[in-house]
Design an enzyme around this catalytic site. Structure first.
Site, PDB file in Angstrom:
ATOM      1  N   ASP A 143      47.054  47.365  36.131  1.00 38.91           N
ATOM      2  CA  ASP A 143      47.553  47.364  37.511  1.00 38.91           C
ATOM      3  C   ASP A 143      47.122  48.643  38.193  1.00 38.91           C
ATOM      4  OD1 ASP A 143      49.975  45.440  38.800  1.00 38.91           O
ATOM      5  OD2 ASP A 143      49.611  47.343  39.858  1.00 38.91           O
ATOM      6  N   ASP A 188      41.779  49.902  39.405  1.00 38.39           N
ATOM      7  CA  ASP A 188      41.580  49.302  40.716  1.00 38.39           C
ATOM      8  C   ASP A 188      40.507  48.237  40.513  1.00 38.39           C
ATOM      9  OD1 ASP A 188      40.852  48.524  43.237  1.00 38.39           O
ATOM     10  OD2 ASP A 188      40.718  50.554  44.060  1.00 38.39           O
ATOM     11  N   VAL A 189      40.891  46.971  40.596  1.00 36.26           N
ATOM     12  CA  VAL A 189      39.945  45.896  40.258  1.00 36.26           C
ATOM     13  C   VAL A 189      38.772  45.823  41.224  1.00 36.26           C
ATOM     14  CG1 VAL A 189      41.655  44.456  39.056  1.00 36.26           C
ATOM     15  CG2 VAL A 189      41.250  44.108  41.524  1.00 36.26           C
ATOM     16  N   ASN A 216      44.257  38.261  38.205  1.00 39.35           N
ATOM     17  CA  ASN A 216      45.403  37.854  39.014  1.00 39.35           C
ATOM     18  C   ASN A 216      45.770  38.871  40.098  1.00 39.35           C
ATOM     19  OD1 ASN A 216      48.177  36.497  39.421  1.00 39.35           O
ATOM     20  ND2 ASN A 216      48.698  38.556  38.697  1.00 39.35           N
ATOM     21  N   TYR A 229      41.851  36.105  53.590  1.00 41.81           N
ATOM     22  CA  TYR A 229      42.496  35.687  52.335  1.00 41.81           C
ATOM     23  C   TYR A 229      41.926  34.342  51.877  1.00 41.81           C
ATOM     24  CZ  TYR A 229      46.483  34.972  49.115  1.00 41.81           C
ATOM     25  OH  TYR A 229      47.286  34.766  48.010  1.00 41.81           O
TER      26      TYR A 229
END
Ligand code: NAI
Length: 250
Positions: free
Chosen positions: A36, A64-65, A91, A158
């Site tokens: 996360d 940080d994805v 996710n 989004y």
């Protein structure tokens, strides 16, 4: 114990759907990296799980994805701590949006695409390479949304990112099947997490009423499906979307 002996990475694992999935995976016998951007929350999740009888079964990792090198380091961490990787649940995500014509691309488009879209691509790429190199196969589960398949108010960016997650899933399944890798996307509807809790009670009631049971979905209900998808019981589910939206899309 459907996930006995499996090692999983769960991004966004410190909250909401990710957190519920971390707990479910541990219940099913997996070892889990709780990944996360919020390091303190991820570390607290692991400390709580250690105290709850799962000592040594989870490990926190701040990531940080939207930064590929960090996602590569995340995969390396899973292998270093638990010896291998079997499952990645891409996710982590953010929601929200403005009317299209009010957009400032640098604020209302680029950051969300980097997290919700690029972050999933990076997870597929880094984990896919690990699965190939291990020679063991693996499972890639990624969180899309009902908005990945339809337009909605204030959701221009989004929707684009979540549609890309579905496309990535199809293409990854197609390209990586030769390595024994499966890819599946899930499309949650209205789930009672921080993302939804920011809205008024009235709006939350409207959201719930749009689903067939008329109630907000609980993150644990999504986690149950993710655990099934991560397990060998779902070996014939590949390259597709599993709608976990309580009939929103019928
Ligand atoms: P949440 O806000 O409870 O959890 C999201 C987690 O992702 C947080 O712990 C946050 O710190 C983490 N995160 C955010 N940006 C990150 C980054 N750049 N790198 C690493 N971690 C990051 O929200 P929820 O609802 O559990 O969301 C999980 C996923 O489900 C998201 O992808 C969201 O778009 C998706 N989703 C949620 C729905 C809902 O109704 N709650 C409906 C459809 C999809």
């Amino acid at each position: 114990m459907r996930l006995n002996g499996k090692v999983a990475i769960i991004t966004g694992g410190a909250s909401g759907i990710g957190l519920a999935t971390v707990k479910k995976f541990l219940d099913e016998g997996a070892k889990v990296v709780v990944a996360d951007i919020n390091r303190a929350n991820a570390e607290k999740v692991v400390a709580d799980l250690d105290a709850a009888g799962f000592k040594g079964s989870s490990s926190a990792f701040a990531v940080d994805v939207s930064v590929f090198t960090e996602v590569e380091a995340l995969v390396a961490h899973a292998v270093e701590v638990f010896g291998k990787l079997d499952v990645i649940f891409n996710n982590a995500g953010i929601a929200g949006g403005k009317p299209l014509l009010d957009h400032d691309p640098a604020v209302d488009y680029e950051p969300m695409i980097r997290i919700d879209q690029d972050g999933v691509y990076y997870g597929i790429l880094a984990a896919g390479r690990q699965f190939r190199d291990q020679g063991t196969g693996g499972v890639i589960i990624s969180t899309s949304s009902i908005y990945g398949e339809q337009a909605a108010e204030l959701a221009f960016t989004y929707s684009a990112a979540k549609a890309a997650v579905i496309s990535f899933t199809r293409s990854a399944a197609y390209e990586l099947a030769e390595y024994g890798i499966r890819a599946v996307a899930i499309t949650p509807g209205r789930v009672g997490t921080a993302i939804i809790n920011q809205f008024s009670d009235e709006l939350k009631e409207t959201f719930a009423s749009e689903q067939l049971r008329g109630v907000m979905t609980q993150p644990e209900e999504i986690a149950n499906v993710v655990a099934f998808l991560a397990s060998d019981e779902s070996n014939v589910i590949n390259g597709t979307v599993v709608h976990v939206d309580d009939g929103y899309s019928v």
